[in-house]
Design an enzyme around this catalytic site. Structure first.
Site, PDB file in Angstrom:
ATOM      1  N   MET A   1       9.878  -1.610  -3.356  1.00 23.48           N
ATOM      2  CA  MET A   1       8.318  -0.799  -2.922  1.00 23.48           C
ATOM      3  C   MET A   1       7.308  -1.307  -3.975  1.00 23.48           C
ATOM      4  O   MET A   1       7.162  -0.063  -4.263  1.00 23.48           O
ATOM      5  CB  MET A   1       9.201   0.302  -2.805  1.00 23.48           C
ATOM      6  N   PRO A   2       6.639  -1.321  -3.569  1.00 19.58           N
ATOM      7  CA  PRO A   2       5.384  -1.898  -4.638  1.00 19.58           C
ATOM      8  C   PRO A   2       4.427  -0.767  -3.944  1.00 19.58           C
ATOM      9  O   PRO A   2       4.344  -0.153  -2.930  1.00 19.58           O
ATOM     10  CB  PRO A   2       4.813  -2.693  -3.465  1.00 19.58           C
ATOM     11  N   PHE A   3       3.897  -0.368  -4.691  1.00 18.14           N
ATOM     12  CA  PHE A   3       3.219   1.013  -4.889  1.00 18.14           C
ATOM     13  C   PHE A   3       1.764   0.803  -6.008  1.00 18.14           C
ATOM     14  O   PHE A   3       1.675   0.223  -7.379  1.00 18.14           O
ATOM     15  CB  PHE A   3       3.363   2.634  -5.695  1.00 18.14           C
TER      16      PHE A   3
END
Length: 68
Positions: free
Chosen positions: A1-3
């Site tokens: 999950m990229p942030f």
């Protein structure tokens, strides 16, 4: 999950421009890193120019001292 967190000064950036930034960062993460867009989170934080400083002064003051 990229942030991804993006900080910009609050000075006239439109809703459409921010939407474009979000879309293009998401697309880049998908294209380059193979990240799923539905799991990618982008946050844009707008900071008042009185709360952002460099060169020993606030951005507000710095811009007042720039020619033109």
């Amino acid at each position: 999950m990229p942030f991804v967190s993006v900080r910009i000064t609050r000075d006239g950036v439109t809703r459409e421009q921010k939407a474009q930034v979000i879309a293009e960062i998401t697309e880049t993460l998908q294209r380059v890193l193979g990240k799923r867009p539905d799991l990618t989170h982008i946050v844009i934080e707008e900071v008042d120019t009185d709360n952002w400083g460099y060169a020993g002064m606030t951005t507000t003051e710095y811009r007042k001292n720039q020619p033109g």
